[in-house]
Design a protein around this motif. Sequence first.
Motif, PDB file in Angstrom:
ATOM      1  N   MET A  89      49.524  48.654  37.161  1.00 14.18           N
ATOM      2  CA  MET A  89      48.749  47.682  37.904  1.00 14.18           C
ATOM      3  C   MET A  89      47.694  47.089  36.961  1.00 14.18           C
ATOM      4  O   MET A  89      47.032  47.830  36.238  1.00 14.18           O
ATOM      5  CB  MET A  89      48.086  48.388  39.095  1.00 14.18           C
ATOM      6  N   PRO A  90      47.494  45.787  36.994  1.00 19.12           N
ATOM      7  CA  PRO A  90      46.568  45.160  36.038  1.00 19.12           C
ATOM      8  C   PRO A  90      45.107  45.545  36.238  1.00 19.12           C
ATOM      9  O   PRO A  90      44.304  45.415  35.326  1.00 19.12           O
ATOM     10  CB  PRO A  90      46.774  43.661  36.268  1.00 19.12           C
ATOM     11  N   TYR A  91      44.758  46.021  37.403  1.00 23.50           N
ATOM     12  CA  TYR A  91      43.354  46.363  37.668  1.00 23.50           C
ATOM     13  C   TYR A  91      43.016  47.813  37.347  1.00 23.50           C
ATOM     14  O   TYR A  91      41.877  48.228  37.531  1.00 23.50           O
ATOM     15  CB  TYR A  91      43.009  46.057  39.126  1.00 23.50           C
ATOM     16  N   ASP A  92      43.990  48.572  36.874  1.00 22.53           N
ATOM     17  CA  ASP A  92      43.754  49.992  36.591  1.00 22.53           C
ATOM     18  C   ASP A  92      42.625  50.199  35.594  1.00 22.53           C
ATOM     19  O   ASP A  92      41.882  51.164  35.694  1.00 22.53           O
ATOM     20  CB  ASP A  92      45.023  50.665  36.080  1.00 22.53           C
ATOM     21  N   ARG A  93      42.492  49.313  34.627  1.00 17.75           N
ATOM     22  CA  ARG A  93      41.411  49.442  33.639  1.00 17.75           C
ATOM     23  C   ARG A  93      40.041  49.280  34.287  1.00 17.75           C
ATOM     24  O   ARG A  93      39.054  49.766  33.766  1.00 17.75           O
ATOM     25  CB  ARG A  93      41.571  48.408  32.522  1.00 17.75           C
ATOM     26  N   LEU A  94      39.978  48.601  35.414  1.00  8.30           N
ATOM     27  CA  LEU A  94      38.704  48.401  36.108  1.00  8.30           C
ATOM     28  C   LEU A  94      38.506  49.379  37.260  1.00  8.30           C
ATOM     29  O   LEU A  94      37.389  49.807  37.528  1.00  8.30           O
ATOM     30  CB  LEU A  94      38.623  46.969  36.641  1.00  8.30           C
ATOM     31  N   ILE A  95      39.595  49.708  37.952  1.00 10.50           N
ATOM     32  CA  ILE A  95      39.490  50.586  39.118  1.00 10.50           C
ATOM     33  C   ILE A  95      38.992  51.972  38.709  1.00 10.50           C
ATOM     34  O   ILE A  95      38.106  52.537  39.360  1.00 10.50           O
ATOM     35  CB  ILE A  95      40.840  50.688  39.853  1.00 10.50           C
ATOM     36  N   ALA A  96      39.557  52.510  37.643  1.00 11.63           N
ATOM     37  CA  ALA A  96      39.166  53.865  37.222  1.00 11.63           C
ATOM     38  C   ALA A  96      37.665  53.959  36.920  1.00 11.63           C
ATOM     39  O   ALA A  96      36.983  54.824  37.478  1.00 11.63           O
ATOM     40  CB  ALA A  96      39.999  54.314  36.023  1.00 11.63           C
ATOM     41  N   PRO A  97      37.106  53.081  36.070  1.00 13.00           N
ATOM     42  CA  PRO A  97      35.662  53.184  35.821  1.00 13.00           C
ATOM     43  C   PRO A  97      34.822  52.955  37.076  1.00 13.00           C
ATOM     44  O   PRO A  97      33.793  53.613  37.267  1.00 13.00           O
ATOM     45  CB  PRO A  97      35.382  52.097  34.783  1.00 13.00           C
TER      46      PRO A  97
END
Length: 113
Positions: free
Chosen positions: A1-9
């Motif tokens: 998912m493209p938002y994984d880099r943002l969702i995790a933080p």
Amino acid sequence: MPYDRLIAPLLLVFSNVFMTFAWYGHLKYRETALAKVILVSWGIAFFEYLLMVPANRIGSTVYSAPQLKGMQEVITLLVFVGFSTWYLGQPLKWNHWAGFALIAVAAWLIFLE
């Protein structure tokens, strides 16, 4: 998912707010019995885990485990700085900032390829 880099933080930030209150929030209430403080802290920590576990699961699709841990440490420090200053009324001194800066540098090194 493209938002994984943002969702995790983002999840890590919110989980750290719960974690910080679970670990340090009781310091304002020293007259409260230790057993009660422990039970309340466990209750707060439950919500931390509801966010932390998905953060690490989602984050592991785009970050390595060491990168997640380094990110976690920096987020923890940032949340703690605000908590210590505004909730506990204990602003950081120069040596605290210096020590935290060294931890941030260590976390940055983890992200180097």
